[in-house]
Design a protein around this motif. Sequence first.
Motif, PDB file in Angstrom:
ATOM      1  N   UNK A 137      89.492  31.317 -54.122  1.00  0.00           N
ATOM      2  CA  UNK A 137      90.626  32.226 -53.971  1.00  0.00           C
ATOM      3  C   UNK A 137      90.583  33.027 -52.679  1.00  0.00           C
ATOM      4  N   UNK A 138      89.495  32.943 -51.936  1.00  0.00           N
ATOM      5  CA  UNK A 138      89.263  33.827 -50.801  1.00  0.00           C
ATOM      6  C   UNK A 138      90.188  33.522 -49.621  1.00  0.00           C
ATOM      7  N   UNK A 139      90.218  34.466 -48.672  1.00  0.00           N
ATOM      8  CA  UNK A 139      90.831  34.191 -47.388  1.00  0.00           C
ATOM      9  C   UNK A 139      90.066  33.060 -46.706  1.00  0.00           C
ATOM     10  N   UNK A 140      90.732  32.388 -45.788  1.00  0.00           N
ATOM     11  CA  UNK A 140      90.139  31.193 -45.193  1.00  0.00           C
ATOM     12  C   UNK A 140      88.765  31.445 -44.544  1.00  0.00           C
ATOM     13  N   UNK A 141      88.572  32.542 -43.781  1.00  0.00           N
ATOM     14  CA  UNK A 141      87.245  32.736 -43.181  1.00  0.00           C
ATOM     15  C   UNK A 141      86.123  32.848 -44.211  1.00  0.00           C
ATOM     16  N   UNK A 142      86.380  33.559 -45.330  1.00  0.00           N
ATOM     17  CA  UNK A 142      85.352  33.658 -46.355  1.00  0.00           C
ATOM     18  C   UNK A 142      85.145  32.323 -47.064  1.00  0.00           C
ATOM     19  N   UNK A 143      86.208  31.567 -47.237  1.00  0.00           N
ATOM     20  CA  UNK A 143      86.058  30.241 -47.841  1.00  0.00           C
ATOM     21  C   UNK A 143      85.215  29.340 -46.946  1.00  0.00           C
ATOM     22  N   UNK A 144      85.431  29.442 -45.631  1.00  0.00           N
ATOM     23  CA  UNK A 144      84.590  28.687 -44.707  1.00  0.00           C
ATOM     24  C   UNK A 144      83.128  29.122 -44.820  1.00  0.00           C
ATOM     25  N   UNK A 162      91.710  27.069 -49.810  1.00  0.00           N
ATOM     26  CA  UNK A 162      91.581  28.524 -49.826  1.00  0.00           C
ATOM     27  C   UNK A 162      92.911  29.112 -50.280  1.00  0.00           C
ATOM     28  N   UNK A 163      92.925  29.821 -51.395  1.00  0.00           N
ATOM     29  CA  UNK A 163      94.165  30.378 -51.929  1.00  0.00           C
ATOM     30  C   UNK A 163      94.556  31.680 -51.242  1.00  0.00           C
ATOM     31  N   UNK A 164      93.651  32.279 -50.494  1.00  0.00           N
ATOM     32  CA  UNK A 164      93.909  33.458 -49.657  1.00  0.00           C
ATOM     33  C   UNK A 164      94.485  34.632 -50.451  1.00  0.00           C
ATOM     34  N   UNK A 166      93.402  38.356 -51.261  1.00  0.00           N
ATOM     35  CA  UNK A 166      92.396  39.354 -50.902  1.00  0.00           C
ATOM     36  C   UNK A 166      92.079  40.366 -51.995  1.00  0.00           C
ATOM     37  N   UNK A 167      93.063  40.668 -52.851  1.00  0.00           N
ATOM     38  CA  UNK A 167      92.877  41.686 -53.876  1.00  0.00           C
ATOM     39  C   UNK A 167      92.160  41.076 -55.082  1.00  0.00           C
ATOM     40  N   UNK A 168      91.039  41.685 -55.487  1.00  0.00           N
ATOM     41  CA  UNK A 168      90.207  41.066 -56.519  1.00  0.00           C
ATOM     42  C   UNK A 168      90.886  41.016 -57.880  1.00  0.00           C
ATOM     43  N   UNK A 169      91.695  42.002 -58.211  1.00  0.00           N
ATOM     44  CA  UNK A 169      92.412  41.942 -59.488  1.00  0.00           C
ATOM     45  C   UNK A 169      93.491  40.863 -59.470  1.00  0.00           C
ATOM     46  N   UNK A 170      94.069  40.606 -58.300  1.00  0.00           N
ATOM     47  CA  UNK A 170      95.028  39.503 -58.201  1.00  0.00           C
ATOM     48  C   UNK A 170      94.327  38.153 -58.368  1.00  0.00           C
ATOM     49  N   UNK A 193      81.746  15.473 -57.280  1.00  0.00           N
ATOM     50  CA  UNK A 193      82.153  16.497 -58.239  1.00  0.00           C
ATOM     51  C   UNK A 193      83.158  17.412 -57.566  1.00  0.00           C
ATOM     52  N   UNK A 194      83.880  18.170 -58.381  1.00  0.00           N
ATOM     53  CA  UNK A 194      84.865  19.132 -57.877  1.00  0.00           C
ATOM     54  C   UNK A 194      84.526  20.507 -58.432  1.00  0.00           C
ATOM     55  N   UNK A 195      84.529  21.510 -57.567  1.00  0.00           N
ATOM     56  CA  UNK A 195      84.333  22.898 -57.975  1.00  0.00           C
ATOM     57  C   UNK A 195      85.716  23.505 -58.172  1.00  0.00           C
ATOM     58  N   UNK A 196      86.074  23.753 -59.420  1.00  0.00           N
ATOM     59  CA  UNK A 196      87.425  24.216 -59.736  1.00  0.00           C
ATOM     60  C   UNK A 196      87.632  25.671 -59.334  1.00  0.00           C
ATOM     61  N   UNK A 197      86.549  26.434 -59.373  1.00  0.00           N
ATOM     62  CA  UNK A 197      86.614  27.834 -58.942  1.00  0.00           C
ATOM     63  C   UNK A 197      85.283  28.212 -58.324  1.00  0.00           C
ATOM     64  N   UNK A 198      85.243  28.317 -56.994  1.00  0.00           N
ATOM     65  CA  UNK A 198      84.035  28.765 -56.300  1.00  0.00           C
ATOM     66  C   UNK A 198      84.050  30.278 -56.234  1.00  0.00           C
ATOM     67  N   UNK A 199      84.304  30.896 -57.372  1.00  0.00           N
ATOM     68  CA  UNK A 199      84.425  32.351 -57.461  1.00  0.00           C
ATOM     69  C   UNK A 199      84.332  32.729 -58.927  1.00  0.00           C
ATOM     70  N   UNK A 200      83.510  33.719 -59.251  1.00  0.00           N
ATOM     71  CA  UNK A 200      83.349  34.093 -60.656  1.00  0.00           C
ATOM     72  C   UNK A 200      84.483  34.979 -61.160  1.00  0.00           C
ATOM     73  N   UNK A 201      85.377  35.415 -60.285  1.00  0.00           N
ATOM     74  CA  UNK A 201      86.506  36.243 -60.704  1.00  0.00           C
ATOM     75  C   UNK A 201      87.744  35.412 -61.012  1.00  0.00           C
TER      76      UNK A 201
END
Length: 265
Positions: A137-144, A162-164, A166-170, A193-201
């Motif tokens: 879900x991160x902005x592109x630089x953080x996804x990189x 990268x879904x870009x 920035x707001x963690x609640x969003x 394999x595919x990582x469906x969400x590289x983010x725990x939020x």
Amino acid sequence: MPPRTYRIGQIVPSSNVTMETEVPAILRARERVAPERFTFHSSRMRMTRVTPEQLRAMDADSDRCAVELSDARVDVLGYACLVALMSAGPGYHRQAQQRLHTRTVDNGAPAPVVTSAGALVEGLRTLGARRIALIAPYLRPLTRTVVDYLTHEGIEVVDYRALEIPDNLEVAAHDPGRLPGLAKGLDHADADAVVLSACVQMPSLSAVEEAEQLLGKPVVSAAVCTVHQILRALELPAFAPGAGRLLSGAYAEGPAGPGSAAARG
């Protein structure tokens, strides 16, 4: 003899509402088919926007959280923010795991420590996945940053989205029902394999098995990998229904998780 109850501690960003939902959901599903029982306990680090500055400040607060959770004599401690560790530099999850484990030892309540960053790496290795595609879900630089971190660990990312947001609640409000379609749109033909969400939020648990059926290959999330490593750190068989191939039982046994009694020798 009643089944043993394990206390699961989680260090979570203050705006994270997903790991305290998905980790218990996976382990409650396991309780329906296995004797062990679990309770859940959290300590929070302040973070509202997923920016490098807030991530650094948040990580500095993790030591306090480890001490607080060890006050509760948790059996395992999970650091539930992947990108905070990955943005701190290659291999940083190992340093964080050792540092936080040391805090629990110094507090007289030693507990193994699992990080979501390290768990994603270990989960992919457990699957034998050397090439992956991922959604973050991160902005592109953080996804990189995530892509580069995994590359440093010997895991090639053949494509990513990268879904870009920035707001963690969003991030937490993102509809997991969209994820299988987004995953299908990745160039995943050569991925193991595919990582469906590289983010725990970003919620994804409800979509993992649907995505596996759609793509015909293993699908994981940071949360699923974290639970797999939590169970291994507890030296329990790492399985739970409804959470995809990694927790199907095919990978229930294996090397003990980081910081476990067996791993510490």
